[in-house]
Scaffold this active site. Structure first.
Site, PDB file in Angstrom:
ATOM      1  N   TYR A 174       0.842  -1.190   0.000  1.00 35.04           N
ATOM      2  CA  TYR A 174       0.000   0.000   0.000  1.00 35.04           C
ATOM      3  C   TYR A 174       0.880   1.243   0.000  1.00 35.04           C
ATOM      4  O   TYR A 174       1.787   1.376   0.830  1.00 35.04           O
ATOM      5  CB  TYR A 174      -0.930   0.029   1.224  1.00 35.04           C
ATOM      6  CG  TYR A 174      -1.807   1.261   1.205  1.00 35.04           C
ATOM      7  CD1 TYR A 174      -2.800   1.391   0.238  1.00 35.04           C
ATOM      8  CD2 TYR A 174      -1.605   2.312   2.085  1.00 35.04           C
ATOM      9  CE1 TYR A 174      -3.587   2.533   0.173  1.00 35.04           C
ATOM     10  CE2 TYR A 174      -2.396   3.449   2.033  1.00 35.04           C
ATOM     11  CZ  TYR A 174      -3.376   3.558   1.064  1.00 35.04           C
ATOM     12  OH  TYR A 174      -4.151   4.686   0.985  1.00 35.04           O
TER      13      TYR A 174
ATOM     14  N   ASN B 229      -2.479   5.948   6.985  1.00 32.85           N
ATOM     15  CA  ASN B 229      -3.057   6.689   8.102  1.00 32.85           C
ATOM     16  C   ASN B 229      -3.612   5.731   9.161  1.00 32.85           C
ATOM     17  O   ASN B 229      -3.411   4.518   9.092  1.00 32.85           O
ATOM     18  CB  ASN B 229      -4.135   7.657   7.600  1.00 32.85           C
ATOM     19  CG  ASN B 229      -5.299   6.936   6.925  1.00 32.85           C
ATOM     20  OD1 ASN B 229      -5.496   5.730   7.112  1.00 32.85           O
ATOM     21  ND2 ASN B 229      -6.063   7.667   6.134  1.00 32.85           N
TER      22      ASN B 229
ATOM     23  N   GLU C 115      12.154   6.353  15.797  1.00 33.93           N
ATOM     24  CA  GLU C 115      12.218   5.835  14.434  1.00 33.93           C
ATOM     25  C   GLU C 115      13.554   6.232  13.779  1.00 33.93           C
ATOM     26  O   GLU C 115      14.259   5.404  13.208  1.00 33.93           O
ATOM     27  CB  GLU C 115      11.039   6.395  13.634  1.00 33.93           C
ATOM     28  CG  GLU C 115      11.003   5.963  12.184  1.00 33.93           C
ATOM     29  CD  GLU C 115       9.904   6.664  11.401  1.00 33.93           C
ATOM     30  OE1 GLU C 115       9.577   6.193  10.299  1.00 33.93           O
ATOM     31  OE2 GLU C 115       9.382   7.715  11.876  1.00 33.93           O
ATOM     32  N   HIS C 116      13.882   7.511  13.838  1.00 24.48           N
ATOM     33  CA  HIS C 116      15.168   8.027  13.346  1.00 24.48           C
ATOM     34  C   HIS C 116      15.904   8.694  14.504  1.00 24.48           C
ATOM     35  O   HIS C 116      15.301   9.442  15.272  1.00 24.48           O
ATOM     36  CB  HIS C 116      14.968   9.101  12.265  1.00 24.48           C
ATOM     37  CG  HIS C 116      14.036   8.722  11.152  1.00 24.48           C
ATOM     38  ND1 HIS C 116      12.667   8.965  11.209  1.00 24.48           N
ATOM     39  CD2 HIS C 116      14.271   8.135   9.958  1.00 24.48           C
ATOM     40  CE1 HIS C 116      12.105   8.540  10.081  1.00 24.48           C
ATOM     41  NE2 HIS C 116      13.051   8.033   9.302  1.00 24.48           N
TER      42      HIS C 116
ATOM     43  N   ASP D 236      15.877   8.921   3.919  1.00 25.96           N
ATOM     44  CA  ASP D 236      14.531   8.837   3.362  1.00 25.96           C
ATOM     45  C   ASP D 236      14.553   8.491   1.877  1.00 25.96           C
ATOM     46  O   ASP D 236      13.587   7.918   1.369  1.00 25.96           O
ATOM     47  CB  ASP D 236      13.809  10.177   3.542  1.00 25.96           C
ATOM     48  CG  ASP D 236      13.325  10.384   4.973  1.00 25.96           C
ATOM     49  OD1 ASP D 236      13.211   9.391   5.714  1.00 25.96           O
ATOM     50  OD2 ASP D 236      13.060  11.547   5.331  1.00 25.96           O
TER      51      ASP D 236
END
Length: 434
Positions: A128, A214, A328-329, A362
């Site tokens: 997705y 989302n 996360e980062h 990214d």
């Protein structure tokens, strides 16, 4: 613009993770809205997907499959510089993924007793790709490349339509064509996840659903987990930066803004032992946010409860805070940044020094940007080739090797009061004295 949390002087009993709240992201509450969507797709298939697309996206579809001609044209019309950037991103990530592959291992645990440790790719994967706040073209690269390197033979991709054209974002379609993904569907949100997992019309069911989205996409993945595998339940984007007085304020401010650009629930955290740096970053943020094209949503994220400048006594305490937060980062802007990075235990990905910003990860670092969020980096890893490989033991014993262990099997089976298990071995030696 961004609040401060002062942890200086804290004693060892302080729960740093509790002191650093994250954005509210109530997946369980969203499941009540998503469950009827999943059941509609389960019962009525492609008809339900088309109806839900008109309801939620304002687009009435005649069919859900993107024609091959549309994919080909999207690639041929792609700006040369965008194509070159995508190709380099693909090349670097593929290099990393190929290095992650390891051959099957053959282990002889005793003479004639062989275990082969096989790694077998998932048969079919559904990806997705969201298209709401921003069309995440890089998501196509980050998910498709490790699946392809793992050897997944079938990949289907779903992405929502643009209201103006009735088709998905053209750059996303071009990336699909560039990677050889030919099975692309016009579907967004929870109904897209349901379509991939359950099948609908031309889309046959997949074994695994991956990709961000989302709250409703995440809720759909939670409800369908078990019927299909999933990669993770991704929450809002996060960046934490551990910095001392040697950090460049303009760099730190810019990097705090990169994840904030995803939207108002994104988290940006600066952990520093330098109040002077914190003050300088505040000045830079005011200047850079005002000049940013998406300054309003960046400002919303920075002002949210999930974002903060955290003051600590020293970088050692800062490292403890960073490990507790499990971002996360995580960027390291300190003296001896590489040494500090080597002591990080909990982070999705670590970026070392002033010239390894999250933005390069990214898009083009060669690392994967699909990473654990919401503190899950304390137990989970980012997306890699291994996510698409099932591990399988193949047991190959000779008669002699089985005879050597038969008594042990029988004894352990009896100890569990499962005597027929033991008989399954001893029957092979009926009449033997072994």
């Amino acid at each position: 613009m961004i609040r401060r949390i002062d942890l200086r002087g804290s004693d060892a009993a302080v729960d740093y993770r509790a002191a650093l709240p994250r954005a509210e992201f109530d997946v369980e509450a969203a499941t009540h809205a998503v469950r009827p969507i999943i059941e509609a797709v389960r019962e009525r298939g492609v008809e339900a997907v088309i109806e839900l697309t008109e309801r939620f996206d304002g687009v009435k579809l005649d069919e859900i499959a993107v024609p091959a001609t549309v994919l080909d044209k999207a690639l041929s019309d792609l700006a040369p510089e965008v194509r070159a950037a995508l190709e380099e991103s693909i090349r670097r990530l593929r290099t990393t993924c190929e290095a992650d592959l390891t051959p099957d291992k053959v282990i002889e645990v005793a003479p004639g007793a062989v275990i082969t440790h096989r790694k077998v790719p998932v048969d079919r994967v559904g990806l997705y790709v969201p298209g709401g706040v921003a069309p995440l073209v890089s998501t196509v690269v980050m998910n498709v490349v490790p699946a392809q390197v793992a050897g997944v033979p079938s990949i289907a991709l779903a992405t929502p339509p643009q209201r103006e054209t009735g088709m998905p974002d053209l750059t996303t379609l071009a990336a699909c064509a560039l990677l050889g993904v030919e099975e692309v569907y016009v579907a967004g949100g929870a109904q897209a996840v349901a379509m991939l997992a359950l099948g609908a019309g031309p889309c046959k069911p997949v074994n695994m659903v991956i990709g961000p989205g989302n709250l409703y996409v995440t809720a759909a993945k939670r409800l369908l987990r078990g019927e299909v595998g999933i990669d993770s339940e991704a929450g809002p984007s996060e960046i934490a930066i551990l910095a001392d007085e040697t950090a460049v304020p303009a760099f730190v401010a810019a990097d705090l803004m990169t994840e904030a650009e995803h939207g108002g629930t994104s988290a940006s955290l600066l952990i520093t032992d330098s109040p002077e740096l914190a003050d300088a970053v505040d000045v830079e943020l005011a200047k850079q946010v005002a000049a940013a094209p998406h300054g309003a949503r960046i400002a919303d994220a920075l002002a949210g409860q999930q974002s903060a400048v955290v003051l600590v006594d020293d970088v050692e305490q800062g490292l403890d805070v960073a490990n507790a937060y499990a971002s996360e980062h995580l960027e390291i802007h300190t003296r001896n940044a590489a040494e500090m990075a080597g002591r990080v235990r909990n982070a999705g990905a670590v970026f070392v020094g002033a010239f390894s910003p999250v933005a390069v990860g990214d898009y083009c670092a060669g690392s994967n940007h699909v990473l654990p969020t919401s503190g899950c980096a304390c137990h989970s890893s980012g997306l890699a080739v291994s996510a698409f490989l099932k591990e399988m033991h193949v047991v190959d014993y000779t008669r002699e090797a089985l005879a050597e262990v038969a008594a042990h099997v029988e004894i352990l089976a009896n100890a569990e009061d499962l005597p027929t298990h033991g008989a399954g071995v001893t029957v092979r030696f009926a009449g033997d004295d072994r």
